[in-house]
Design a protein around this motif. Structure first.
Motif, mmCIF file in Angstrom:
data_model
loop_
_atom_site.group_PDB
_atom_site.id
_atom_site.type_symbol
_atom_site.label_atom_id
_atom_site.label_comp_id
_atom_site.label_asym_id
_atom_site.label_seq_id
_atom_site.Cartn_x
_atom_site.Cartn_y
_atom_site.Cartn_z
ATOM 1 N N TRP A 123 11.682 -6.890 -13.198
ATOM 2 C CA TRP A 123 10.157 -6.061 -11.934
ATOM 3 C C TRP A 123 8.864 -6.114 -11.872
ATOM 4 N N LEU A 124 8.262 -6.306 -10.772
ATOM 5 C CA LEU A 124 6.697 -6.327 -11.199
ATOM 6 C C LEU A 124 6.404 -5.096 -10.802
ATOM 7 N N ASN A 125 5.294 -4.643 -11.391
ATOM 8 C CA ASN A 125 4.571 -3.515 -11.331
ATOM 9 C C ASN A 125 3.557 -3.153 -10.848
ATOM 10 N N HIS A 126 3.101 -2.365 -9.679
ATOM 11 C CA HIS A 126 1.877 -2.912 -8.743
ATOM 12 C C HIS A 126 0.913 -1.485 -9.248
ATOM 13 N N GLY A 127 1.910 -0.457 -9.700
ATOM 14 C CA GLY A 127 0.763 1.086 -10.387
ATOM 15 C C GLY A 127 1.418 1.698 -9.441
ATOM 16 N N THR A 140 0.369 -1.014 0.098
ATOM 17 C CA THR A 140 0.282 0.133 -0.078
ATOM 18 C C THR A 140 1.246 1.288 0.102
ATOM 19 N N SER A 141 0.814 2.412 -1.109
ATOM 20 C CA SER A 141 1.288 3.776 -1.388
ATOM 21 C C SER A 141 0.666 5.181 -1.458
ATOM 22 N N GLU A 142 0.604 5.685 -0.619
ATOM 23 C CA GLU A 142 -0.486 6.772 -1.335
ATOM 24 C C GLU A 142 0.238 7.912 -2.426
ATOM 25 N N ILE A 157 4.719 2.514 -7.540
ATOM 26 C CA ILE A 157 4.945 0.982 -6.681
ATOM 27 C C ILE A 157 5.383 -0.099 -7.427
ATOM 28 N N VAL A 158 7.073 -0.868 -7.193
ATOM 29 C CA VAL A 158 7.655 -1.975 -7.652
ATOM 30 C C VAL A 158 8.266 -2.425 -6.909
ATOM 31 N N THR A 159 7.611 -4.060 -7.314
ATOM 32 C CA THR A 159 9.123 -5.942 -6.810
ATOM 33 C C THR A 159 9.757 -5.414 -8.091
#
Length: 699
Positions: free
Chosen positions: A565-569, A476-478, A483-485
């Protein structure tokens, strides 16, 4: 001869023998220091030595060295003794073509006098109180064996300059380093009291401490507060102490056997398992990762060769590692499997014959990776679940100038437009309490609750023989940044294979992966058990060492980098990820795929089972109930748990407390197939063992 003359003669003889015996340990130890420090000088080295001596000014200084500068990191004045040492070696080495050369002796005297007549200092205390006193000591000990002695007044003036640094005020490797030049000074002055006290301080760090700087009860090494430094400061501890042990071996000053065993244990069970073909995990080097060449450990051969003489019962181990780091090893060394979580350092190592996979965590009990002395300028995410995956050993060697620093392997972070500076200097504790690992020595699970830079995420790693399952939940982030892993960021070597087909071009590729899709690069397979959005970057990158370490070269370096990397948007809420890493292989069989089951991946709980190994691993981020694989497991507090079943129906439960707060934990187990229905209160380790694994067997 009269009786009086005979008695006088005997007194003189006894006095001479007593004097010789009292000096004998000093002479022998000094000879060992000389033998260790002097380098062989062949005819091919003569021109370089003569050039160095000839370029010395009339005043004893080198014109191109800016002695008055006070640089913190690469202090220019320190080069004075770097240049002087090979000149001294050529003068004192008895097989050198320049042995006893009068011109060299004149140059040496001028250079030493120049240093004695000035008081150059760096803004970094380390140069003033450790590096320079040691350099002076080594120089004078080498000259002790020269053809002509150093002038007594000059020698005394230089010895006076060695009286720097308070050995009693320092800890860990810093204490050892200062005690080292006390030791040199004792030898040069034949001061038995100083020799004894210097050795007391040198031996003092060879003990287990609880949270203080130095060697911990889990055999990790911490310095600069509770900060992971198995290499760097831990390495200096190994080098310095092994030198002293070697110098005083078989004398009355030798290190006590219990301390030798402790020292060997740290080297054998902690440091060496982190090496792979002579390259070390970047996680254990702190701010040192911003220095070129730092991850290659050829210089550890000296330590291993000393240990052969000091700890003969482990000779096979020392010789084995020497063989491993040999450049002709052909990657055929046989590594023994190890899984260990260091609960004092928030660090996990997982070693198999065909790979290393290590993870660095952080908590409010440990310091995050530091910046300092203008080094490691962008290392802000270097403790947030960072993964080091090695097959050949050199996967990350000198790649740091080309890194995108918000995509350090393993981390879940904000994807900035530009690299962000690490503002906090010298390491600060993380905000999160939850970080830990459970281990039975071969398998285990580690987990971390990230709460940093306006990103929260629950991250876990499940370790088996052929694969490591990596799960993330509650992401979670605002913030405005995506946000990426990051799965990996390493040197690009060979083709990138996506689902059996080679990538046709080296560029940035966006891929919508489906469940079962896999990428392969450099004998590592990355498998995605569920759909997701992935970005692959495989192309040339450019950078400079000076960007990440202000004292290093500003010349451009370049190389091809593999980045996945994975993208979480943007502004993800409770996002998840799952990927499985198969290191040390080019392909994964269908049978291997069927052995792994991801049973839970939520912010409250993550769980994975391995059918063949009979292991179920669960991360409880809060008290709760796990139901899966015919098991019902209930716990009354957050914990990490590994449940192992064997063919006889015996069950072993291993647990650890990632908060390091509880005295016990209640575990209820139910499984009809195994006829298990148990409720146990398991006492957790306390004191320096808080966070360690405890195991209970159930019939």
């Amino acid at each position: 001869m009269g009786k009086e003359k005979c008695l006088l003669f005997l007194v003189v003889i006894w006095s001479m023998l007593a004097s010789a015996q009292s000096n004998q340990p000093f002479d022998m130890i000094m000879q060992r220091v000389f033998d260790d420090e002097v380098v062989e000088v062949t005819s091919s080295r003569v021109p370089k030595v003569q050039q160095l001596a000839a370029s010395l000014g009339v005043d004893g200084a080198w014109e191109d060295i800016p002695y008055e500068r006070t640089d913190i990191s690469s202090w220019p004045a320190g080069k004075h003794f770097d240049r002087l040492k090979p000149i001294i070696a050529a003068y004192v080495y008895n097989k050198s073509p320049l042995y006893g050369d009068a011109k060299l002796k004149s140059a040496i005297d001028k250079a030493l006098s120049f240093w004695a007549n000035h008081d150059f200092k760096s803004k970094n205390w380390w140069h003033n109180e450790i590096a320079m006193p040691k350099a002076i000591g080594v120089s004078l000990i080498m000259l002790h064996f020269g053809k002509e002695p150093v002038d007594g007044n000059l020698k005394s003036a230089l010895i006076k300059k060695m009286e720097r640094g308070d050995v009693y005020a320092k800890t860990g490797a810093n204490k050892s380093d200062i005690a080292m030049h006390y030791f040199y000074r004792a030898l040069l002055t034949s001061d038995e009291e100083l020799l004894t006290s210097s050795l007391e301080q040198l031996y003092y760090p060879v003990q287990l401490v609880d949270g203080e700087e130095g060697l911990q009860h889990d055999y990790s090494y911490l310095q600069h507060g509770p900060q992971l430094y198995i290499a760097g400061y831990g390495e200096e501890f190994l080098k310095g102490i092994s030198k002293i042990m070697f110098y005083v071996r078989n004398t009355t000053y030798a290190m006590p056997p219990d301390k030798v065993a402790l020292f060997s244990g740290f080297l054998k069970n902690t440091y060496l398992p982190i090496l792979r073909y002579g390259y070390i995990d970047f996680n254990v080097h702190g701010r040192g990762v911003s220095r070129p060449g730092i991850l290659q450990k050829d210089d550890m051969k000296d330590v291993l060769e000393r240990m052969i003489a000091l700890d003969g019962k482990n000779k096979a181990i020392w010789n084995g590692v020497l063989q491993e780091i040999d450049k002709d090893s052909k990657y055929d060394f046989k590594f023994s499997p190890i899984h260990k979580h260091f609960w004092k350092a928030d660090y996990t190592i997982h070693l198999r014959d065909n790979y290393h996979f290590n993870v660095r965590l952080a908590s409010d009990r440990t310091n995050k990776s530091e910046a300092g002395n203008q080094e490691n300028i962008y290392g802000k995410n270097m403790s947030d679940g960072v993964t080091n995956i090695q097959v050949y050993g050199d996967e990350y060697y000198d790649i740091m100038p080309l890194w995108e620093w918000d995509k350090i392997p393993g981390t879940t972070t904000r994807d900035y437009q530009e690299d962000q500076v690490l503002v906090e200097q010298w390491g600060k504790p993380a905000k999160n309490q939850f970080a830990g690992g459970v281990s039975d020595g071969h398998y285990g699970v580690s987990a971390l609750k990230v709460d940093y830079d306006s990103v929260v995420a629950n991250k876990a790693w499940f370790f088996f023989d052929d694969q490591v399952v990596c799960l993330g939940a509650g992401i979670t982030s605002e913030t405005k940044e995506p946000i990426v892993t990051t799965l990996n960021q390493t040197w690009l070597k060979g083709n990138v294979i996506i689902n059996g087909r080679a990538l046709s071009t080296k560029d940035e590729v966006f891929v919508e992966v489906n469940a079962g899709d896999r990428f392969m690069h450099n004998r590592i397979v990355y498998l995605f058990p569920e759909a997701g959005n992935v970005t692959l970057n495989a192309k040339e990158e450019r950078g400079t060492w000076s960007k990440i370490n202000r004292s290093r070269s500003a010349d451009t370096v370049k190389g091809e980098v593999f980045k996945l990397w994975l993208n979480h948007g943007v502004r993800p809420q409770q996002a998840t990820y799952a990927y499985i890493v198969y290191p040390g292989t080019n392909k994964v069989s269908e049978q291997e795929l069927g052995t792994i089951r991801i049973l839970q991946n939520t912010a409250a709980m993550q769980a994975v089972s391995h059918a063949i190994l009979g292991r179920t691993q669960v991360v409880f981020y809060e008290p709760g109930v796990f139901a899966g694989d015919d098991w019902r497991i209930e716990v009354d507090r957050p914990c990490l748990l590994q449940l192992t079943t064997d063919e006889d129906g015996d069950v072993e439960v291993a647990v650890s407390d990632p908060l390091q707060l509880a005295e016990n934990i209640q575990v209820s187990l139910t499984n009809q197939s195994y006829a298990v229905s148990e409720k146990k209160t398991i006492a957790l380790p306390q004191g320096a063992e808080k966070g360690a694994t405890v195991s209970v067997k159930i019939k």
